[in-house]
Design a protein around this motif. Structure first.
Motif, PDB file in Angstrom:
ATOM      1  N   GLU A 106       4.907  28.729  50.769  1.00 22.60           N
ATOM      2  CA  GLU A 106       6.121  28.102  51.314  1.00 22.60           C
ATOM      3  C   GLU A 106       5.920  26.617  51.604  1.00 22.60           C
ATOM      4  O   GLU A 106       6.810  25.797  51.343  1.00 22.60           O
ATOM      5  CB  GLU A 106       6.553  28.834  52.589  1.00 22.60           C
ATOM      6  N   SER A 135       5.997  32.463  48.056  1.00 22.21           N
ATOM      7  CA  SER A 135       5.521  33.339  49.116  1.00 22.21           C
ATOM      8  C   SER A 135       5.839  32.758  50.486  1.00 22.21           C
ATOM      9  O   SER A 135       5.750  31.540  50.682  1.00 22.21           O
ATOM     10  CB  SER A 135       4.006  33.544  48.988  1.00 22.21           C
ATOM     11  N   ASP A 136       6.217  33.628  51.429  1.00 26.44           N
ATOM     12  CA  ASP A 136       6.440  33.155  52.800  1.00 26.44           C
ATOM     13  C   ASP A 136       5.123  33.045  53.571  1.00 26.44           C
ATOM     14  O   ASP A 136       5.109  32.705  54.753  1.00 26.44           O
ATOM     15  CB  ASP A 136       7.422  34.071  53.544  1.00 26.44           C
ATOM     16  N   LYS A 193      10.956  36.087  46.034  1.00 27.93           N
ATOM     17  CA  LYS A 193      10.259  35.943  47.313  1.00 27.93           C
ATOM     18  C   LYS A 193       9.181  37.014  47.425  1.00 27.93           C
ATOM     19  O   LYS A 193       9.456  38.204  47.333  1.00 27.93           O
ATOM     20  CB  LYS A 193      11.239  36.084  48.480  1.00 27.93           C
ATOM     21  N   SER A 195       6.164  38.692  49.750  1.00 26.32           N
ATOM     22  CA  SER A 195       5.689  38.867  51.128  1.00 26.32           C
ATOM     23  C   SER A 195       4.649  39.974  51.162  1.00 26.32           C
ATOM     24  O   SER A 195       4.326  40.588  50.136  1.00 26.32           O
ATOM     25  CB  SER A 195       6.855  39.233  52.058  1.00 26.32           C
ATOM     26  N   ALA A 213      14.026  32.952  47.087  1.00 28.28           N
ATOM     27  CA  ALA A 213      13.866  31.601  47.612  1.00 28.28           C
ATOM     28  C   ALA A 213      14.912  30.698  46.976  1.00 28.28           C
ATOM     29  O   ALA A 213      15.020  30.639  45.751  1.00 28.28           O
ATOM     30  CB  ALA A 213      12.464  31.077  47.305  1.00 28.28           C
ATOM     31  N   TRP A 223      15.593  31.129  52.576  1.00 32.34           N
ATOM     32  CA  TRP A 223      15.404  32.450  51.986  1.00 32.34           C
ATOM     33  C   TRP A 223      16.737  33.171  51.838  1.00 32.34           C
ATOM     34  O   TRP A 223      17.675  32.925  52.604  1.00 32.34           O
ATOM     35  CB  TRP A 223      14.486  33.303  52.855  1.00 32.34           C
TER      36      TRP A 223
END
Length: 385
Positions: A106, A135-136, A193, A195, A213, A223
């Protein structure tokens, strides 16, 4: 004389087999890159380049086809610098032909996703058919996460992407597609996205591809949740939604009814009304009833008609809610509405394009959804006996 010539020829041939060419890499000298992560550290102003690799088995005592995982990272002032620093410390020749996943943390996406995409499209070793995910968390941490099913993490992610068409709440885009979307300054787009699920006593953390994203003007914006992603699928070009099947559960007269449905037709019409741009959305869905928890008189045409009406309104509301979020909150043209005015109203677009960012959030977008129930599952009379 013939025997001498034959002997000399044989000796020459054997001399070639005596040693390998210096241009040939031994299996023990290579690492197959399967996934790559790119992060950015604000404090040091450095990029972090991470490679997730597999090392082929090299000894006779190891089982044929056995692969061991290896993850390595390096920092640099630029993405290329970080990648070169990784090569310098790897001790292996990195082979990129098998790399199918690029994961951007991110922080790097917020700093400048454009730099990342620019690097990937300029590098001849990179497969532009690789998937680009955001990726967060740090991409480095994602790639160091061990799979919970004794499978290579890269294979797990590719399997999740393949299963996307049976779920619809994630959105995967290849590097070449992302680069194409950058060519328009008037629209944004969505990347997948990535996680990790929370760790519990019964199960370790695992990779989760859900939501998306939002990318606009080269940078990460925000997001999207899974329901918003389904709307993106429904209203995207046919190549995106033609193979997708979605599920929807409806509360109807104290009965839970679940449907499988697919997009039969998705049309977006653009026009000008009293000098103002206008859009109109028509979505046709074909549905199959898959589950009910109480009796319903499904042989009654009125019942089916009411179910069709209710699920149509349900989907309409989902689309209205997502469009409101895209227009009013994000203020990003995620669905490429600008393309419709560029193609169909070129003269009007010349006046509109410089004000598009201000006009887009105000455009009226009526939505019409028509659901037709084609099948009642494996039986036509369930609940009617």
């Amino acid at each position: 004389m013939k025997n001498v010539k034959w002997f000399l020829t044989l000796c020459s041939f054997l001399s070639l087999l005596a040693g390998c060419s210096p241009d040939i890499k031994e299996i023990s000298d290579i690492a197959l890159v399967m996934a790559t992560g790119i992060d950015y550290d604000k404090e040091s102003n450095k990029y972090i380049f991470t490679s997730y690799c597999v090392l082929p088995a090299t000894t006779s005592t190891e089982k044929t086809g056995k692969l061991s995982e290896w993850v390595a990272s390096a920092q640099g002032d630029s993405i290329l610098d970080a990648a070169r620093n990784l090569r310098n410390r790897a001790g292996k020749s990195l082979i990129w032909q098998h790399n199918k996943l690029f994961i951007v943390g991110e922080a790097a996406a917020r700093y400048s996703l454009y730099n990342v995409v620019d690097f990937l499209t300029r590098n001849r070793q990179i497969r532009i058919t690789s998937y680009l995910l955001v990726s967060d968390e740090k991409a480095e941490d994602i790639l160091n996460l061990k799979s919970d099913i004794s499978e290579l993490a890269s294979n797990v992610l590719l399997g999740i992407i393949r299963n996307e068409k049976e779920w619809g709440k994630s959105y995967s885009l290849m590097i070449q597609k992302a680069a194409d979307r950058y060519s328009s300054p008037y629209r944004g787009f969505v990347l997948g996205k990535l996680s990790t699920s929370p760790k519990s006593e019964n199960s370790p953390s695992s990779l989760v591809l859900k939501g998306g994203a939002v990318i606009n003007k080269g940078k990460f914006v925000d997001w999207l949740n899974g329901n918003d992603i389904r709307v993106v699928h429904w209203l995207s070009e046919k190549s995106q939604w033609k193979n997708y099947e979605f599920t929807e559960t409806l509360d109807y007269k104290s009965t839970k009814v679940t449907f499988f449905f697919r997009v039969a037709q998705s049309e977006i019409h653009s026009d000008y009304v009293k000098g103002k741009p206008k859009l109109d959305i028509q979505l046709n869905l074909k549905a199959t009833l898959t589950e009910i928890n109480h009796h319903l008189p499904l042989s009654d045409p009125d019942t089916l008609s009411q179910l069709e009406h209710e699920v149509s309104k349900r989907v309409e509301k989902q689309i209205h809610d997502s469009l409101k979020h895209f227009q009013k909150d994000l203020k990003v043209d995620l669905l490429g509405f600008s393309d419709y005015f560029i193609r169909h109203h070129p003269k009007g677009w010349e006046e509109l394009k410089n004000e598009w960012d201000d006009v887009y959030p105000t455009i009226s977008i009526p939505v019409h959804v028509d659901v037709k129930i084609e099948k009642l599952g494996m039986t036509q009379t369930i609940g009617d006996q």
